[in-house]
Design a protein around this motif. Sequence first.
Motif, PDB file in Angstrom:
ATOM      1  N   SER A  54       0.835  -1.203   0.000  1.00  0.00           N
ATOM      2  CA  SER A  54       0.000   0.000   0.000  1.00  0.00           C
ATOM      3  C   SER A  54       0.871   1.254   0.000  1.00  0.00           C
ATOM      4  N   GLY A  55       2.037   1.181   0.622  1.00  0.00           N
ATOM      5  CA  GLY A  55       2.963   2.311   0.609  1.00  0.00           C
ATOM      6  C   GLY A  55       3.472   2.609  -0.792  1.00  0.00           C
ATOM      7  N   LEU A  56       3.724   1.572  -1.575  1.00  0.00           N
ATOM      8  CA  LEU A  56       4.149   1.787  -2.959  1.00  0.00           C
ATOM      9  C   LEU A  56       3.011   2.382  -3.785  1.00  0.00           C
ATOM     10  N   GLN A  57       1.773   2.033  -3.442  1.00  0.00           N
ATOM     11  CA  GLN A  57       0.619   2.645  -4.094  1.00  0.00           C
ATOM     12  C   GLN A  57       0.600   4.158  -3.812  1.00  0.00           C
ATOM     13  N   ILE A  58       0.850   4.532  -2.563  1.00  0.00           N
ATOM     14  CA  ILE A  58       0.884   5.946  -2.194  1.00  0.00           C
ATOM     15  C   ILE A  58       2.059   6.644  -2.874  1.00  0.00           C
ATOM     16  N   PHE A  59       3.202   5.992  -2.894  1.00  0.00           N
ATOM     17  CA  PHE A  59       4.386   6.566  -3.544  1.00  0.00           C
ATOM     18  C   PHE A  59       4.121   6.850  -5.015  1.00  0.00           C
ATOM     19  N   ASN A  60       3.366   5.968  -5.676  1.00  0.00           N
ATOM     20  CA  ASN A  60       3.094   6.134  -7.100  1.00  0.00           C
ATOM     21  C   ASN A  60       2.315   7.408  -7.418  1.00  0.00           C
ATOM     22  N   ALA A  61       1.629   7.967  -6.429  1.00  0.00           N
ATOM     23  CA  ALA A  61       0.905   9.216  -6.662  1.00  0.00           C
ATOM     24  C   ALA A  61       1.871  10.361  -6.972  1.00  0.00           C
ATOM     25  N   HIS A  62       3.070  10.267  -6.444  1.00  0.00           N
ATOM     26  CA  HIS A  62       4.127  11.246  -6.762  1.00  0.00           C
ATOM     27  C   HIS A  62       5.465  10.526  -6.587  1.00  0.00           C
ATOM     28  N   PRO A  63       5.918   9.808  -7.612  1.00  0.00           N
ATOM     29  CA  PRO A  63       7.096   8.939  -7.475  1.00  0.00           C
ATOM     30  C   PRO A  63       8.428   9.684  -7.509  1.00  0.00           C
ATOM     31  N   THR A  64       8.564  10.647  -6.620  1.00  0.00           N
ATOM     32  CA  THR A  64       9.799  11.420  -6.510  1.00  0.00           C
ATOM     33  C   THR A  64      10.060  11.709  -5.033  1.00  0.00           C
ATOM     34  N   LEU A  65      11.323  11.636  -4.638  1.00  0.00           N
ATOM     35  CA  LEU A  65      11.710  11.918  -3.261  1.00  0.00           C
ATOM     36  C   LEU A  65      12.637  13.125  -3.229  1.00  0.00           C
ATOM     37  N   TYR A  66      12.515  13.928  -2.154  1.00  0.00           N
ATOM     38  CA  TYR A  66      13.316  15.137  -2.012  1.00  0.00           C
ATOM     39  C   TYR A  66      13.912  15.199  -0.604  1.00  0.00           C
ATOM     40  N   LEU A  67      14.830  16.140  -0.427  1.00  0.00           N
ATOM     41  CA  LEU A  67      15.331  16.490   0.893  1.00  0.00           C
ATOM     42  C   LEU A  67      14.904  17.919   1.203  1.00  0.00           C
ATOM     43  N   GLY A  68      14.499  18.139   2.450  1.00  0.00           N
ATOM     44  CA  GLY A  68      14.106  19.486   2.837  1.00  0.00           C
ATOM     45  C   GLY A  68      12.658  19.578   3.251  1.00  0.00           C
ATOM     46  N   LYS A  69      12.169  20.811   3.362  1.00  0.00           N
ATOM     47  CA  LYS A  69      10.808  21.039   3.840  1.00  0.00           C
ATOM     48  C   LYS A  69       9.783  21.034   2.717  1.00  0.00           C
ATOM     49  N   GLN A  70      10.228  21.184   1.471  1.00  0.00           N
ATOM     50  CA  GLN A  70       9.296  21.200   0.354  1.00  0.00           C
ATOM     51  C   GLN A  70       9.968  20.638  -0.885  1.00  0.00           C
ATOM     52  N   SER A  71       9.140  20.250  -1.864  1.00  0.00           N
ATOM     53  CA  SER A  71       9.688  19.764  -3.123  1.00  0.00           C
ATOM     54  C   SER A  71      10.223  20.942  -3.917  1.00  0.00           C
ATOM     55  N   GLY A  72      11.152  20.635  -4.826  1.00  0.00           N
ATOM     56  CA  GLY A  72      11.872  21.701  -5.510  1.00  0.00           C
ATOM     57  C   GLY A  72      11.074  22.389  -6.605  1.00  0.00           C
ATOM     58  N   ASP A 127      -2.647  -3.992 -18.684  1.00  0.00           N
ATOM     59  CA  ASP A 127      -3.636  -4.403 -19.694  1.00  0.00           C
ATOM     60  C   ASP A 127      -3.083  -4.230 -21.107  1.00  0.00           C
ATOM     61  N   ASP A 128      -1.847  -4.714 -21.289  1.00  0.00           N
ATOM     62  CA  ASP A 128      -1.166  -4.678 -22.599  1.00  0.00           C
ATOM     63  C   ASP A 128      -0.859  -3.263 -23.075  1.00  0.00           C
ATOM     64  N   THR A 129      -0.948  -2.280 -22.170  1.00  0.00           N
ATOM     65  CA  THR A 129      -0.670  -0.896 -22.557  1.00  0.00           C
ATOM     66  C   THR A 129       0.468  -0.343 -21.692  1.00  0.00           C
ATOM     67  N   PRO A 130       1.552   0.177 -22.305  1.00  0.00           N
ATOM     68  CA  PRO A 130       2.608   0.821 -21.515  1.00  0.00           C
ATOM     69  C   PRO A 130       2.034   1.990 -20.718  1.00  0.00           C
ATOM     70  N   THR A 131       2.259   1.980 -19.402  1.00  0.00           N
ATOM     71  CA  THR A 131       1.652   2.970 -18.516  1.00  0.00           C
ATOM     72  C   THR A 131       2.715   3.644 -17.667  1.00  0.00           C
ATOM     73  N   ASN A 132       2.625   4.939 -17.535  1.00  0.00           N
ATOM     74  CA  ASN A 132       3.561   5.706 -16.719  1.00  0.00           C
ATOM     75  C   ASN A 132       3.177   5.556 -15.247  1.00  0.00           C
ATOM     76  N   ARG A 133       3.946   4.797 -14.488  1.00  0.00           N
ATOM     77  CA  ARG A 133       3.730   4.646 -13.054  1.00  0.00           C
ATOM     78  C   ARG A 133       5.039   4.217 -12.397  1.00  0.00           C
ATOM     79  N   GLY A 134       5.254   4.663 -11.166  1.00  0.00           N
ATOM     80  CA  GLY A 134       6.515   4.377 -10.490  1.00  0.00           C
ATOM     81  C   GLY A 134       6.779   2.899 -10.358  1.00  0.00           C
ATOM     82  N   PHE A 135       5.996   2.225  -9.499  1.00  0.00           N
ATOM     83  CA  PHE A 135       6.121   0.785  -9.312  1.00  0.00           C
ATOM     84  C   PHE A 135       5.025   0.070 -10.094  1.00  0.00           C
ATOM     85  N   PRO A 136       5.303  -1.131 -10.607  1.00  0.00           N
ATOM     86  CA  PRO A 136       4.313  -1.837 -11.444  1.00  0.00           C
ATOM     87  C   PRO A 136       3.102  -2.288 -10.646  1.00  0.00           C
TER      88      PRO A 136
END
Length: 286
Positions: free
Chosen positions: A41-59, A101-110
């Motif tokens: 479920s954590g990977l599902q949440i990560f996929n909503a924004h598959p980028t990690l940053y350092l600091g108080k806000q995203s760049g 479903d046989d379609t290339p899809t943009n998502r972090g984890f499969p």
Amino acid sequence: MIDGPFESQQAVKRPLIYRQFLWTRLTHWVWAVAIFFLLLSGLQIFNAHPTLYLGKQSGFGFSNEVLAMGAEDGPAGPVGYTRILGMHFNTTGVLGLSVVDDTPTNRGFPAWATIPSYQDLGTGRVVHFFFAWVLVITLAGWLVGSLFNGHLRRDLAPRGADLRALPGDIVNHLKFRFHHTRDYNTLQKLAYGGILFVVLPLLILTGLAMSPTMDAVVPFLVDALGGRQTARTIHFCMMLLIVGFFLVHMVMILAAGPLNELRSIITGWYRLDPSFGSHDAEKAEK
């Protein structure tokens, strides 16, 4: 073929001792289930924004990215990528771009690595938060129970002799040479202690730091962890450590004798090596 009398003699030489308390076994399996659902479920949440940053806000206008997954157009079509500290890797088919479903899809984890398999942030959060509280309550219960039954002091606290034995223990593990005794070896104590008292507490604290509700209750927690984005990155790294621990744990179980190890964590009973049998059996009775 080994005959019956010889088997009996071997059983006498290799006694069974009661190694794992019921409370230890119950919490072990609850953790296993909780961490499974937390991970997916954590990977599902990560996929909503598959980028990690350092600091108080995203760049925005500055670069504080440490990891990113996504897809980009290539000469032959879309290409999946994973970018770690600026290093770019083609991960088409697994990370960044996978087939749904046989379609290339943009998502972090499969899809096979998330709960639910389709993109659904709301359901992922519900599942994640439920099992997060299961983990927290079980960990607190385990700690109290282990203090009362002596498991923490007797089995997990490293002693001077354990630290002196560490080099030899590392060599034995590298050679897949294991001793079946009542006590955990030094690497087991350090690994279990690291997961129980460093990784899981950090996982819980960083999870709380990402919650706006907890931010209002404990406002200093986010700052203590270096900002919400840093907390999210630490949370992700702790997840990777748990996955790494699980994989090594499985290899060690298979190498040390899976039937004996499983019997110990299911029934509590563990069969010792002949050379350690009498000494450890006496300790177990005390």
